[in-house]
Design an enzyme around this catalytic site. Structure first.
Site, PDB file in Angstrom:
ATOM      1  CE  LYS A 201      40.851  36.604  37.246  1.00  0.00           C
ATOM      2  NZ  LYS A 201      42.140  37.440  37.347  1.00  0.00           N
TER       3      LYS A 201
ATOM      4  CE1 TYR B  28      43.761  41.109  39.327  1.00  0.00           C
ATOM      5  CE2 TYR B  28      44.951  40.226  41.231  1.00  0.00           C
ATOM      6  CZ  TYR B  28      43.920  40.547  40.638  1.00  0.00           C
ATOM      7  OH  TYR B  28      42.807  40.415  41.396  1.00  0.00           O
TER       8      TYR B  28
ATOM      9  CG  ASP C   6      49.953  36.596  35.952  1.00  0.00           C
ATOM     10  OD1 ASP C   6      49.473  35.970  35.270  1.00  0.00           O
ATOM     11  OD2 ASP C   6      49.580  37.266  37.001  1.00  0.00           O
TER      12      ASP C   6
ATOM     13  NE  ARG D 191      47.973  22.813  56.305  1.00  0.00           N
ATOM     14  CZ  ARG D 191      49.198  22.374  56.885  1.00  0.00           C
ATOM     15  NH1 ARG D 191      50.422  22.297  56.499  1.00  0.00           N
ATOM     16  NH2 ARG D 191      48.867  21.963  58.239  1.00  0.00           N
TER      17      ARG D 191
HETATM   18  C1  PLP Z   1      42.959  37.847  38.355  1.00  0.00           C
HETATM   19  C2  PLP Z   1      44.340  37.847  38.205  1.00  0.00           C
HETATM   20  C3  PLP Z   1      45.491  37.398  39.365  1.00  0.00           C
HETATM   21  C4  PLP Z   1      44.941  36.946  40.717  1.00  0.00           C
HETATM   22  O1  PLP Z   1      44.166  35.648  40.767  1.00  0.00           O
HETATM   23  P1  PLP Z   1      42.782  35.233  41.917  1.00  0.00           P
HETATM   24  O2  PLP Z   1      42.628  33.961  41.237  1.00  0.00           O
HETATM   25  O3  PLP Z   1      41.666  36.251  41.518  1.00  0.00           O
HETATM   26  O4  PLP Z   1      43.568  35.335  43.027  1.00  0.00           O
HETATM   27  C5  PLP Z   1      46.626  37.457  38.829  1.00  0.00           C
HETATM   28  N1  PLP Z   1      47.341  37.873  37.794  1.00  0.00           N
HETATM   29  C6  PLP Z   1      46.343  38.245  36.898  1.00  0.00           C
HETATM   30  C7  PLP Z   1      46.852  38.658  35.709  1.00  0.00           C
HETATM   31  C8  PLP Z   1      44.774  38.241  37.065  1.00  0.00           C
HETATM   32  O5  PLP Z   1      44.039  38.713  36.035  1.00  0.00           O
END
Ligand code: PLP
Length: 402
Positions: free
Chosen positions: A214, A117, A189, A64
């Site tokens: 992504k 998001y 982000d 962890r």
């Molecule tokens: C998909 C996404 C998230 C969340 O990520 P997960 O891997 O699905 O938990 C956060 N910010 C943005 C801009 C995203 O597209």
């Protein structure tokens, strides 16, 4: 090997950025990393156990806390985002929730955007206030709105640019300067841009977060998140991650590292295709608006040129006509597509298309949707790696209702 991997072009960093130059003896001769599945590691003697137990982020103590596969992937991610350190988490939301819960406590104030998001918006609107943290949301187009929202107890400014799904930009340099004057931490982000198109730390942002699900992973086959920044801040987030337990699996760290090797090539192609699609829709009579920062007609194109290398792999289109007609046309379009897939997420090799107004019916109220600027007639398109002409043929056919 060169003594400063971080100074290399990103194309080279993704290939060699996982090497540990300070401890070259620790680098595995195997070019593909081993997947360390062990949950725990034995000490050779009492002295070594004390070191293992008391060294923050020791990669061979208890999984962890970290493991060698994860550490190797994190080293590369930190270099990609021009940061000292990176922490991988089980998902983008795991990275976001761990980071927020590490950096703010009851009595603190956070400034964030009206457009985030959907999961981030829920954390900010629904979770943090319950823990006594106040949140002010501002329109991200105007950096002065961030300045006006700041209070004496503001600890963190959260940004996301381009934001999902309307591709609105935040001026990272301006927001970073406002925060820095007041000793406030900033978080960006960077999921939509990817480090290939924009590195927020180059504009003075402290922490860079990704849904690695992504572009970073890039193959629609893993869920992970990462936060990158100065070592001391990332260590404090890591300490919180030990309590929250949203740690990444070693299998996922392996897959992510494998995906990262081709990040620049994938993203370059996705951006090229997104621009081609944006131009196609911009000249199509059925489409009222195209949201893509790489188009000269984007209202923030000047900021785009200062801040991003390319417009990214995601665009949104809005169908014209009355509200109800636009909503129906958008819904009809996404289900008529045959090559592009009707699925959430982005950044993978397949072109994915969603209709946010139907997707977020249960998680976003109509008011929040309006506040975030999401029209019922909006369709988000995330370019994959198919041939652009094949995609245009598919989309043109769906627009004609064939
Ligand atoms: C998909 C996404 C998230 C969340 O990520 P997960 O891997 O699905 O938990 C956060 N910010 C943005 C801009 C995203 O597209």
């Amino acid at each position: 090997m060169t003594s400063d991997i971080s100074a290399l072009d990103l194309q080279s960093i993704v290939i060699h950025g996982d090497l540990d130059l300070e401890h070259p003896e620790a680098n595995d001769a195997a070019l593909a990393p081993a997947i360390h599945t062990a949950s725990t590691y034995a000490a050779r003697d009492g002295e070594e156990f004390v070191v293992m137990a008391n060294t923050p982020r020791h990669p061979r103590y208890y999984a962890r806390n970290g493991n060698p596969t994860q550490e190797r992937c994190e080293r590369l991610l930190a270099r990609l985002e021009n940061a000292e350190s990176a922490l991988l988490c089980a998902s983008g939301m795991g990275a976001m929730s761990t980071t927020l819960l590490a950096l703010v406590k009851a009595g603190d104030h956070v400034v964030a955007q009206t457009a985030h998001y959907v999961g981030t918006a829920q954390l900010l609107n629904d979770l943090l206030p319950g823990f006594g943290v106040e949140v002010t949301l501002v329109g991200q187009r105007d950096p002065e709105a961030f300045r006006r929202a700041v209070r004496s107890n503001t600890k963190l400014i959260v940004t996301e640019t381009p934001s999902n799904p309307t591709l609105v930009l935040t001026d990272l340099a301006a927001v970073a300067a406002i925060a820095r004057e007041r000793g406030i931490l900033t978080l960006a982000d960077n999921t939509f841009a990817s480090p290939i198109n924009q590195r927020p730390r180059d504009f003075g942002i402290d922490l860079v977060l990704h849904s690695a699900t992504k572009y970073l992973g890039g193959h629609s086959d893993l869920i992970a998140g990462v936060v990158c920044g100065d070592a001391a801040v990332v260590e404090s987030i890591w300490k919180r991650s030990l309590m929250l337990g949203a740690n990444v699996s070693p299998f996922t760290a392996f897959l992510l590292l494998r995906g990262l090797r081709t990040l620049p090539m994938r993203v370059a192609r996705q951006c090229e295709t997104a621009l081609t699609l944006a131009r196609f829709f911009a000249s199509h009579a059925a489409i009222a608006r195209v949201h893509y920062p790489g188009l000269e007609s984007h209202p923030q194109h000047a900021l785009f040129k200062r801040q991003m290398k390319s417009g990214g792999g995601v665009l949104s289109i809005e169908f014209g006509g009355e509200v109800e007609a636009g909503f129906e046309a958008a819904k009809r379009f996404v289900v008529a597509l045959k090559l592009a897939r009707h699925a959430v997420s982005l950044g993978g090799v397949e072109t994915l298309v969603v209709h946010p107004a139907s997707m977020w019916e249960s998680s976003l109220t109509p008011e929040r949707m309006r506040a975030a600027g999401i029209s019922p007639a909006l369709v988000r398109i995330a370019a994959g790696l198919e041939n652009a002409d094949d995609l245009i043929a598919d989309m043109g056919r769906a627009l004609r209702g064939e």
